[in-house]
Motif scaffolding. Structure first.
Motif, PDB file in Angstrom:
ATOM      1  N   GLU A  65       0.824  -1.207   0.000  1.00 48.81           N
ATOM      2  CA  GLU A  65       0.000   0.000   0.000  1.00 48.81           C
ATOM      3  C   GLU A  65       0.860   1.259   0.000  1.00 48.81           C
ATOM      4  OE1 GLU A  65      -3.846  -1.804   2.391  1.00 48.81           O
ATOM      5  OE2 GLU A  65      -2.142  -1.016   3.514  1.00 48.81           O
ATOM      6  N   LEU A  66       1.959   1.232   0.776  1.00 53.13           N
ATOM      7  CA  LEU A  66       2.884   2.370   0.774  1.00 53.13           C
ATOM      8  C   LEU A  66       3.515   2.556  -0.597  1.00 53.13           C
ATOM      9  CD1 LEU A  66       4.843   2.333   4.156  1.00 53.13           C
ATOM     10  CD2 LEU A  66       3.543   4.230   3.170  1.00 53.13           C
ATOM     11  N   ALA A  67       3.894   1.465  -1.223  1.00 46.33           N
ATOM     12  CA  ALA A  67       4.479   1.549  -2.567  1.00 46.33           C
ATOM     13  C   ALA A  67       3.473   2.157  -3.541  1.00 46.33           C
ATOM     14  CB  ALA A  67       4.918   0.172  -3.040  1.00 46.33           C
ATOM     15  N   ALA A  68       2.223   1.715  -3.483  1.00 45.87           N
ATOM     16  CA  ALA A  68       1.192   2.254  -4.370  1.00 45.87           C
ATOM     17  C   ALA A  68       0.955   3.732  -4.079  1.00 45.87           C
ATOM     18  CB  ALA A  68      -0.105   1.465  -4.207  1.00 45.87           C
ATOM     19  N   LEU A  69       0.948   4.097  -2.803  1.00 47.10           N
ATOM     20  CA  LEU A  69       0.748   5.490  -2.426  1.00 47.10           C
ATOM     21  C   LEU A  69       1.892   6.365  -2.934  1.00 47.10           C
ATOM     22  CD1 LEU A  69      -0.936   7.582  -0.891  1.00 47.10           C
ATOM     23  CD2 LEU A  69       0.251   6.872   1.202  1.00 47.10           C
ATOM     24  N   VAL A  70       3.120   5.920  -2.740  1.00 43.96           N
ATOM     25  CA  VAL A  70       4.285   6.678  -3.207  1.00 43.96           C
ATOM     26  C   VAL A  70       4.254   6.832  -4.732  1.00 43.96           C
ATOM     27  CG1 VAL A  70       6.805   6.564  -3.473  1.00 43.96           C
ATOM     28  CG2 VAL A  70       5.767   6.192  -1.230  1.00 43.96           C
ATOM     29  N   LEU A  71       3.920   5.768  -5.440  1.00 41.09           N
ATOM     30  CA  LEU A  71       3.849   5.855  -6.901  1.00 41.09           C
ATOM     31  C   LEU A  71       2.723   6.776  -7.356  1.00 41.09           C
ATOM     32  CD1 LEU A  71       4.622   2.186  -7.937  1.00 41.09           C
ATOM     33  CD2 LEU A  71       6.056   4.211  -8.295  1.00 41.09           C
ATOM     34  N   ALA A  72       1.593   6.742  -6.676  1.00 46.03           N
ATOM     35  CA  ALA A  72       0.486   7.638  -7.039  1.00 46.03           C
ATOM     36  C   ALA A  72       0.880   9.098  -6.801  1.00 46.03           C
ATOM     37  CB  ALA A  72      -0.764   7.293  -6.230  1.00 46.03           C
ATOM     38  N   ILE A  73       1.508   9.373  -5.677  1.00 44.91           N
ATOM     39  CA  ILE A  73       1.961  10.740  -5.384  1.00 44.91           C
ATOM     40  C   ILE A  73       2.971  11.191  -6.431  1.00 44.91           C
ATOM     41  CG2 ILE A  73       3.230  12.186  -3.730  1.00 44.91           C
ATOM     42  CD1 ILE A  73       2.062  10.263  -1.522  1.00 44.91           C
ATOM     43  N   ALA A  74       3.917  10.326  -6.752  1.00 54.10           N
ATOM     44  CA  ALA A  74       4.940  10.666  -7.744  1.00 54.10           C
ATOM     45  C   ALA A  74       4.317  10.927  -9.109  1.00 54.10           C
ATOM     46  CB  ALA A  74       5.984   9.555  -7.822  1.00 54.10           C
ATOM     47  N   ALA A  75       3.375  10.091  -9.523  1.00 50.80           N
ATOM     48  CA  ALA A  75       2.734  10.267 -10.831  1.00 50.80           C
ATOM     49  C   ALA A  75       1.983  11.591 -10.895  1.00 50.80           C
ATOM     50  CB  ALA A  75       1.787   9.104 -11.109  1.00 50.80           C
ATOM     51  N   ILE A  76       1.247  11.910  -9.851  1.00 49.68           N
ATOM     52  CA  ILE A  76       0.507  13.183  -9.828  1.00 49.68           C
ATOM     53  C   ILE A  76       1.477  14.354  -9.874  1.00 49.68           C
ATOM     54  CG2 ILE A  76      -0.984  14.647  -8.416  1.00 49.68           C
ATOM     55  CD1 ILE A  76      -2.285  11.928  -7.467  1.00 49.68           C
ATOM     56  N   ASN A  77       2.590  14.243  -9.149  1.00 50.27           N
ATOM     57  CA  ASN A  77       3.583  15.314  -9.181  1.00 50.27           C
ATOM     58  C   ASN A  77       4.197  15.477 -10.565  1.00 50.27           C
ATOM     59  OD1 ASN A  77       3.804  16.723  -6.634  1.00 50.27           O
ATOM     60  ND2 ASN A  77       4.361  14.741  -5.767  1.00 50.27           N
ATOM     61  N   VAL A  78       4.413  14.374 -11.272  1.00 46.37           N
ATOM     62  CA  VAL A  78       4.943  14.464 -12.637  1.00 46.37           C
ATOM     63  C   VAL A  78       3.974  15.244 -13.511  1.00 46.37           C
ATOM     64  CG1 VAL A  78       5.378  13.130 -14.738  1.00 46.37           C
ATOM     65  CG2 VAL A  78       6.435  12.454 -12.601  1.00 46.37           C
ATOM     66  N   TRP A  79       2.695  14.907 -13.457  1.00 44.68           N
ATOM     67  CA  TRP A  79       1.706  15.608 -14.300  1.00 44.68           C
ATOM     68  C   TRP A  79       1.622  17.079 -13.921  1.00 44.68           C
ATOM     69  CZ3 TRP A  79       1.099  13.437 -18.555  1.00 44.68           C
ATOM     70  CH2 TRP A  79       1.051  12.051 -18.671  1.00 44.68           C
ATOM     71  N   ASN A  80       1.677  17.389 -12.635  1.00 47.24           N
ATOM     72  CA  ASN A  80       1.644  18.792 -12.219  1.00 47.24           C
ATOM     73  C   ASN A  80       2.853  19.551 -12.763  1.00 47.24           C
ATOM     74  OD1 ASN A  80      -0.740  18.496 -10.806  1.00 47.24           O
ATOM     75  ND2 ASN A  80       0.274  18.141  -8.855  1.00 47.24           N
ATOM     76  N   ARG A  81       4.021  18.948 -12.691  1.00 46.50           N
ATOM     77  CA  ARG A  81       5.224  19.620 -13.181  1.00 46.50           C
ATOM     78  C   ARG A  81       5.214  19.758 -14.704  1.00 46.50           C
ATOM     79  NH1 ARG A  81       5.786  18.285  -8.301  1.00 46.50           N
ATOM     80  NH2 ARG A  81       7.447  18.958  -6.920  1.00 46.50           N
ATOM     81  N   LEU A  82       4.709  18.758 -15.404  1.00 47.58           N
ATOM     82  CA  LEU A  82       4.582  18.883 -16.856  1.00 47.58           C
ATOM     83  C   LEU A  82       3.623  20.015 -17.219  1.00 47.58           C
ATOM     84  CD1 LEU A  82       4.469  15.139 -17.927  1.00 47.58           C
ATOM     85  CD2 LEU A  82       6.308  16.787 -18.375  1.00 47.58           C
ATOM     86  N   ASN A  83       2.511  20.108 -16.519  1.00 43.79           N
ATOM     87  CA  ASN A  83       1.560  21.192 -16.784  1.00 43.79           C
ATOM     88  C   ASN A  83       2.183  22.556 -16.522  1.00 43.79           C
ATOM     89  OD1 ASN A  83      -0.581  19.716 -17.744  1.00 43.79           O
ATOM     90  ND2 ASN A  83      -1.563  19.512 -15.759  1.00 43.79           N
ATOM     91  N   VAL A  84       2.982  22.660 -15.496  1.00 46.38           N
ATOM     92  CA  VAL A  84       3.665  23.930 -15.210  1.00 46.38           C
ATOM     93  C   VAL A  84       4.650  24.248 -16.337  1.00 46.38           C
ATOM     94  CG1 VAL A  84       5.342  25.036 -13.674  1.00 46.38           C
ATOM     95  CG2 VAL A  84       3.384  23.829 -12.709  1.00 46.38           C
ATOM     96  N   ALA A  85       5.399  23.260 -16.769  1.00 48.76           N
ATOM     97  CA  ALA A  85       6.412  23.487 -17.806  1.00 48.76           C
ATOM     98  C   ALA A  85       5.803  23.961 -19.123  1.00 48.76           C
ATOM     99  CB  ALA A  85       7.231  22.215 -18.043  1.00 48.76           C
ATOM    100  N   VAL A  86       4.661  23.403 -19.482  1.00 51.82           N
ATOM    101  CA  VAL A  86       4.045  23.778 -20.756  1.00 51.82           C
ATOM    102  C   VAL A  86       2.921  24.803 -20.570  1.00 51.82           C
ATOM    103  CG1 VAL A  86       4.653  21.603 -21.861  1.00 51.82           C
ATOM    104  CG2 VAL A  86       2.422  21.828 -20.742  1.00 51.82           C
ATOM    105  N   ARG A  87       2.819  25.305 -19.343  1.00 53.95           N
ATOM    106  CA  ARG A  87       1.827  26.340 -19.000  1.00 53.95           C
ATOM    107  C   ARG A  87       0.402  25.914 -19.359  1.00 53.95           C
ATOM    108  NH1 ARG A  87       6.526  28.637 -19.110  1.00 53.95           N
ATOM    109  NH2 ARG A  87       7.034  30.633 -18.246  1.00 53.95           N
ATOM    110  N   GLN A  88       0.098  24.671 -19.040  1.00 50.80           N
ATOM    111  CA  GLN A  88      -1.242  24.128 -19.282  1.00 50.80           C
ATOM    112  C   GLN A  88      -2.054  24.224 -17.995  1.00 50.80           C
ATOM    113  OE1 GLN A  88      -2.745  22.790 -22.128  1.00 50.80           O
ATOM    114  NE2 GLN A  88      -4.527  22.868 -20.811  1.00 50.80           N
ATOM    115  N   PRO A  89      -3.018  25.122 -17.936  1.00 52.03           N
ATOM    116  CA  PRO A  89      -3.849  25.222 -16.730  1.00 52.03           C
ATOM    117  C   PRO A  89      -4.628  23.926 -16.501  1.00 52.03           C
ATOM    118  CG  PRO A  89      -4.201  27.102 -18.170  1.00 52.03           C
ATOM    119  CD  PRO A  89      -3.387  26.110 -18.935  1.00 52.03           C
ATOM    120  N   VAL A  90      -4.834  23.602 -15.259  1.00 51.59           N
ATOM    121  CA  VAL A  90      -5.602  22.414 -14.898  1.00 51.59           C
ATOM    122  C   VAL A  90      -7.026  22.576 -15.409  1.00 51.59           C
ATOM    123  CG1 VAL A  90      -6.508  21.078 -12.988  1.00 51.59           C
ATOM    124  CG2 VAL A  90      -4.175  21.982 -12.889  1.00 51.59           C
TER     125      VAL A  90
END
Length: 95
Positions: A65-90
């Motif tokens: 469960e911790l592994a799944a939680l860490v991977l989910a947090i990491a994946a969401i952070n990747v998408w947030n950072r990609l959106n910031v880089a390309v200036r794509q509003p949520v």
């Protein structure tokens, strides 16, 4: 692995930003939110994921469960950072 999902009420959803100060979250959810915050706010803390935060999460979630939680947090952070880089509003799609 147990299913830790539950239906989120409007109060829970609206209160995520103030999760420490609201009565809407279980201890396990608070541990997950603390880990999420720690893994997300890396640059403004000397020790981004303190042992206390990790150990609290480990009290509520098993290894898988911790592994799944860490991977989910990491994946969401990747998408947030990609959106910031390309200036794509949520929630807004450029076509």
């Amino acid at each position: 692995m147990r299913d830790i999902r539950r239906v989120v009420s409007a109060e829970n959803f609206d209160a995520v930003g103030a999760w420490r100060d609201t009565p809407y979250f279980t201890e396990a959810e608070r541990a997950a939110l603390a880990l999420t915050e720690a893994m997300t706010r890396l640059s403004d803390r000397e020790d981004p994921v303190p042992d206390a935060v990790w150990n609290e999460a480990a009290k509520h979630f098993d290894e898988h469960e911790l592994a799944a939680l860490v991977l989910a947090i990491a994946a969401i952070n990747v998408w947030n950072r990609l959106n910031v880089a390309v200036r794509q509003p949520v929630g807004v799609w450029k076509v």
